[in-house]
Write a protein that holds these residues in place. Sequence first.
Motif, PDB file in Angstrom:
ATOM      1  N   MET A 160      52.452  21.756  48.325  1.00 50.19           N
ATOM      2  CA  MET A 160      52.167  22.413  47.083  1.00 50.19           C
ATOM      3  C   MET A 160      50.668  22.487  46.900  1.00 50.19           C
ATOM      4  SD  MET A 160      52.337  21.091  43.334  1.00 50.19           S
ATOM      5  CE  MET A 160      51.840  22.172  42.062  1.00 50.19           C
ATOM      6  N   ASP A 161      50.212  23.636  46.419  1.00 46.59           N
ATOM      7  CA  ASP A 161      48.796  23.789  46.120  1.00 46.59           C
ATOM      8  C   ASP A 161      48.663  24.769  44.977  1.00 46.59           C
ATOM      9  OD1 ASP A 161      46.098  23.329  46.334  1.00 46.59           O
ATOM     10  OD2 ASP A 161      45.805  24.526  48.130  1.00 46.59           O
ATOM     11  N   GLU A 162      47.525  24.743  44.356  1.00 50.65           N
ATOM     12  CA  GLU A 162      47.254  25.721  43.312  1.00 50.65           C
ATOM     13  C   GLU A 162      45.844  26.256  43.481  1.00 50.65           C
ATOM     14  OE1 GLU A 162      45.771  21.974  41.833  1.00 50.65           O
ATOM     15  OE2 GLU A 162      47.803  22.464  42.346  1.00 50.65           O
ATOM     16  N   GLN A 163      45.639  27.444  42.934  1.00 49.50           N
ATOM     17  CA  GLN A 163      44.353  28.105  43.075  1.00 49.50           C
ATOM     18  C   GLN A 163      44.074  28.926  41.827  1.00 49.50           C
ATOM     19  OE1 GLN A 163      44.165  30.866  46.318  1.00 49.50           O
ATOM     20  NE2 GLN A 163      42.000  31.251  46.038  1.00 49.50           N
ATOM     21  N   SER A 164      42.863  28.799  41.321  1.00 45.16           N
ATOM     22  CA  SER A 164      42.438  29.652  40.220  1.00 45.16           C
ATOM     23  C   SER A 164      42.058  31.009  40.786  1.00 45.16           C
ATOM     24  CB  SER A 164      41.233  29.042  39.507  1.00 45.16           C
ATOM     25  OG  SER A 164      41.601  27.835  38.902  1.00 45.16           O
ATOM     26  N   ILE A 165      42.424  32.053  40.070  1.00 37.88           N
ATOM     27  CA  ILE A 165      42.164  33.415  40.530  1.00 37.88           C
ATOM     28  C   ILE A 165      41.478  34.190  39.413  1.00 37.88           C
ATOM     29  CG2 ILE A 165      43.216  35.572  41.338  1.00 37.88           C
ATOM     30  CD1 ILE A 165      45.577  33.799  42.318  1.00 37.88           C
ATOM     31  N   GLN A 166      40.385  34.838  39.753  1.00 37.97           N
ATOM     32  CA  GLN A 166      39.684  35.677  38.792  1.00 37.97           C
ATOM     33  C   GLN A 166      40.352  37.059  38.756  1.00 37.97           C
ATOM     34  OE1 GLN A 166      35.141  36.663  37.724  1.00 37.97           O
ATOM     35  NE2 GLN A 166      35.598  36.947  39.847  1.00 37.97           N
ATOM     36  N   LEU A 167      40.652  37.526  37.576  1.00 39.44           N
ATOM     37  CA  LEU A 167      41.268  38.845  37.418  1.00 39.44           C
ATOM     38  C   LEU A 167      40.172  39.855  37.120  1.00 39.44           C
ATOM     39  CD1 LEU A 167      44.214  37.689  35.148  1.00 39.44           C
ATOM     40  CD2 LEU A 167      44.237  38.004  37.623  1.00 39.44           C
ATOM     41  N   ILE A 168      40.137  40.934  37.895  1.00 40.79           N
ATOM     42  CA  ILE A 168      39.091  41.942  37.724  1.00 40.79           C
ATOM     43  C   ILE A 168      39.695  43.345  37.719  1.00 40.79           C
ATOM     44  CG2 ILE A 168      37.274  40.519  38.761  1.00 40.79           C
ATOM     45  CD1 ILE A 168      37.612  42.149  41.334  1.00 40.79           C
ATOM     46  N   SER A 169      38.938  44.271  37.169  1.00 42.36           N
ATOM     47  CA  SER A 169      39.321  45.684  37.220  1.00 42.36           C
ATOM     48  C   SER A 169      38.074  46.494  37.570  1.00 42.36           C
ATOM     49  CB  SER A 169      39.919  46.144  35.891  1.00 42.36           C
ATOM     50  OG  SER A 169      38.967  46.068  34.867  1.00 42.36           O
ATOM     51  N   ASP A 170      38.282  47.714  37.997  1.00 46.72           N
ATOM     52  CA  ASP A 170      37.162  48.594  38.340  1.00 46.72           C
ATOM     53  C   ASP A 170      36.435  49.024  37.081  1.00 46.72           C
ATOM     54  OD1 ASP A 170      37.781  48.512  41.055  1.00 46.72           O
ATOM     55  OD2 ASP A 170      39.178  50.185  40.876  1.00 46.72           O
ATOM     56  N   SER A 171      35.102  49.100  37.176  1.00 47.78           N
ATOM     57  CA  SER A 171      34.328  49.545  36.012  1.00 47.78           C
ATOM     58  C   SER A 171      34.322  51.069  35.897  1.00 47.78           C
ATOM     59  CB  SER A 171      32.895  49.025  36.091  1.00 47.78           C
ATOM     60  OG  SER A 171      32.259  49.545  37.240  1.00 47.78           O
ATOM     61  N   ARG A 172      34.528  51.748  37.015  1.00 47.16           N
ATOM     62  CA  ARG A 172      34.629  53.215  37.003  1.00 47.16           C
ATOM     63  C   ARG A 172      35.502  53.654  38.163  1.00 47.16           C
ATOM     64  NH1 ARG A 172      29.248  51.749  38.092  1.00 47.16           N
ATOM     65  NH2 ARG A 172      28.588  52.145  35.985  1.00 47.16           N
ATOM     66  N   PRO A 173      36.140  54.792  38.043  1.00 51.89           N
ATOM     67  CA  PRO A 173      37.049  55.242  39.110  1.00 51.89           C
ATOM     68  C   PRO A 173      36.295  55.577  40.400  1.00 51.89           C
ATOM     69  CG  PRO A 173      36.865  56.915  37.386  1.00 51.89           C
ATOM     70  CD  PRO A 173      36.092  55.721  36.913  1.00 51.89           C
ATOM     71  N   SER A 174      36.987  55.425  41.514  1.00 51.00           N
ATOM     72  CA  SER A 174      36.393  55.772  42.801  1.00 51.00           C
ATOM     73  C   SER A 174      36.384  57.291  42.970  1.00 51.00           C
ATOM     74  CB  SER A 174      37.167  55.111  43.933  1.00 51.00           C
ATOM     75  OG  SER A 174      38.504  55.534  43.911  1.00 51.00           O
ATOM     76  N   LEU A 175      35.523  57.750  43.879  1.00 51.78           N
ATOM     77  CA  LEU A 175      35.475  59.177  44.210  1.00 51.78           C
ATOM     78  C   LEU A 175      36.411  59.409  45.385  1.00 51.78           C
ATOM     79  CD1 LEU A 175      31.623  59.756  43.969  1.00 51.78           C
ATOM     80  CD2 LEU A 175      33.364  60.297  42.263  1.00 51.78           C
ATOM     81  N   PRO A 176      37.300  60.377  45.275  1.00 50.85           N
ATOM     82  CA  PRO A 176      38.312  60.570  46.324  1.00 50.85           C
ATOM     83  C   PRO A 176      37.711  60.989  47.667  1.00 50.85           C
ATOM     84  CG  PRO A 176      38.382  62.372  44.747  1.00 50.85           C
ATOM     85  CD  PRO A 176      37.392  61.383  44.220  1.00 50.85           C
ATOM     86  N   MET A 177      38.513  60.801  48.697  1.00 50.26           N
ATOM     87  CA  MET A 177      38.139  61.191  50.039  1.00 50.26           C
ATOM     88  C   MET A 177      38.049  62.712  50.118  1.00 50.26           C
ATOM     89  SD  MET A 177      39.943  59.892  53.599  1.00 50.26           S
ATOM     90  CE  MET A 177      41.293  59.323  52.686  1.00 50.26           C
ATOM     91  N   ARG A 178      37.085  63.203  50.905  1.00 51.30           N
ATOM     92  CA  ARG A 178      36.940  64.642  51.160  1.00 51.30           C
ATOM     93  C   ARG A 178      36.847  64.846  52.668  1.00 51.30           C
ATOM     94  NH1 ARG A 178      31.965  66.299  47.300  1.00 51.30           N
ATOM     95  NH2 ARG A 178      32.775  65.444  45.362  1.00 51.30           N
ATOM     96  N   PRO A 179      37.015  66.070  53.119  1.00 53.23           N
ATOM     97  CA  PRO A 179      36.859  66.311  54.556  1.00 53.23           C
ATOM     98  C   PRO A 179      35.469  65.853  55.027  1.00 53.23           C
ATOM     99  CG  PRO A 179      37.823  68.228  53.498  1.00 53.23           C
ATOM    100  CD  PRO A 179      37.425  67.289  52.407  1.00 53.23           C
ATOM    101  N   GLY A 180      35.440  64.975  56.006  1.00 51.10           N
ATOM    102  CA  GLY A 180      34.184  64.483  56.558  1.00 51.10           C
ATOM    103  C   GLY A 180      33.563  63.346  55.770  1.00 51.10           C
ATOM    104  N   SER A 181      34.216  62.867  54.729  1.00 53.76           N
ATOM    105  CA  SER A 181      33.654  61.798  53.903  1.00 53.76           C
ATOM    106  C   SER A 181      34.778  60.862  53.427  1.00 53.76           C
ATOM    107  CB  SER A 181      32.934  62.409  52.700  1.00 53.76           C
ATOM    108  OG  SER A 181      32.447  61.409  51.848  1.00 53.76           O
TER     109      SER A 181
END
Length: 115
Positions: free
Chosen positions: A1-22
Amino acid sequence: MDEQSIQLISDSRPSLPMRPGSCEKIDYEYVREGMCNAFMFVEPLGGWREVHVSTTKKAIDWAGYVQWLVDHPRYKNAKRITLVCDNLNTHWAGSLYAAFAADEAFRILNRIELR
C-alpha cells in the motif's frame, strides 16, 4: 500500500491544432486546481491493484482504507494480510484507534501485519 499527493492542473489557454507541416502547439502555462491524494493497493503476484482517491491524506483516511482492505471479498478467507507501507507517521496502529472504536481497531489489527 502506498499513497501519493497529486497536484490537479488545467490548461491556462487552449492549444493550437495541428496543421499540415506543423504539430499541435501547447502552452505549458497551467492553472493550479488544488490537490488530491491517491491510495494504491498492489498485489503484484496476484495481478491486482486498486486505487482510491481522496481529498485528504490523514491518519483516519489511511485507517479507513485499511478497513476497506481487511473487509474486501478478495481477502475474506485470509487469516493474515501482510501490509507493506512506508514509514509515514500515519501508518501505525494508533491511526486505527483514532479512527474507530477500540473493538473495531482491534479486529482490523488482528487481520493485518504491518511492515
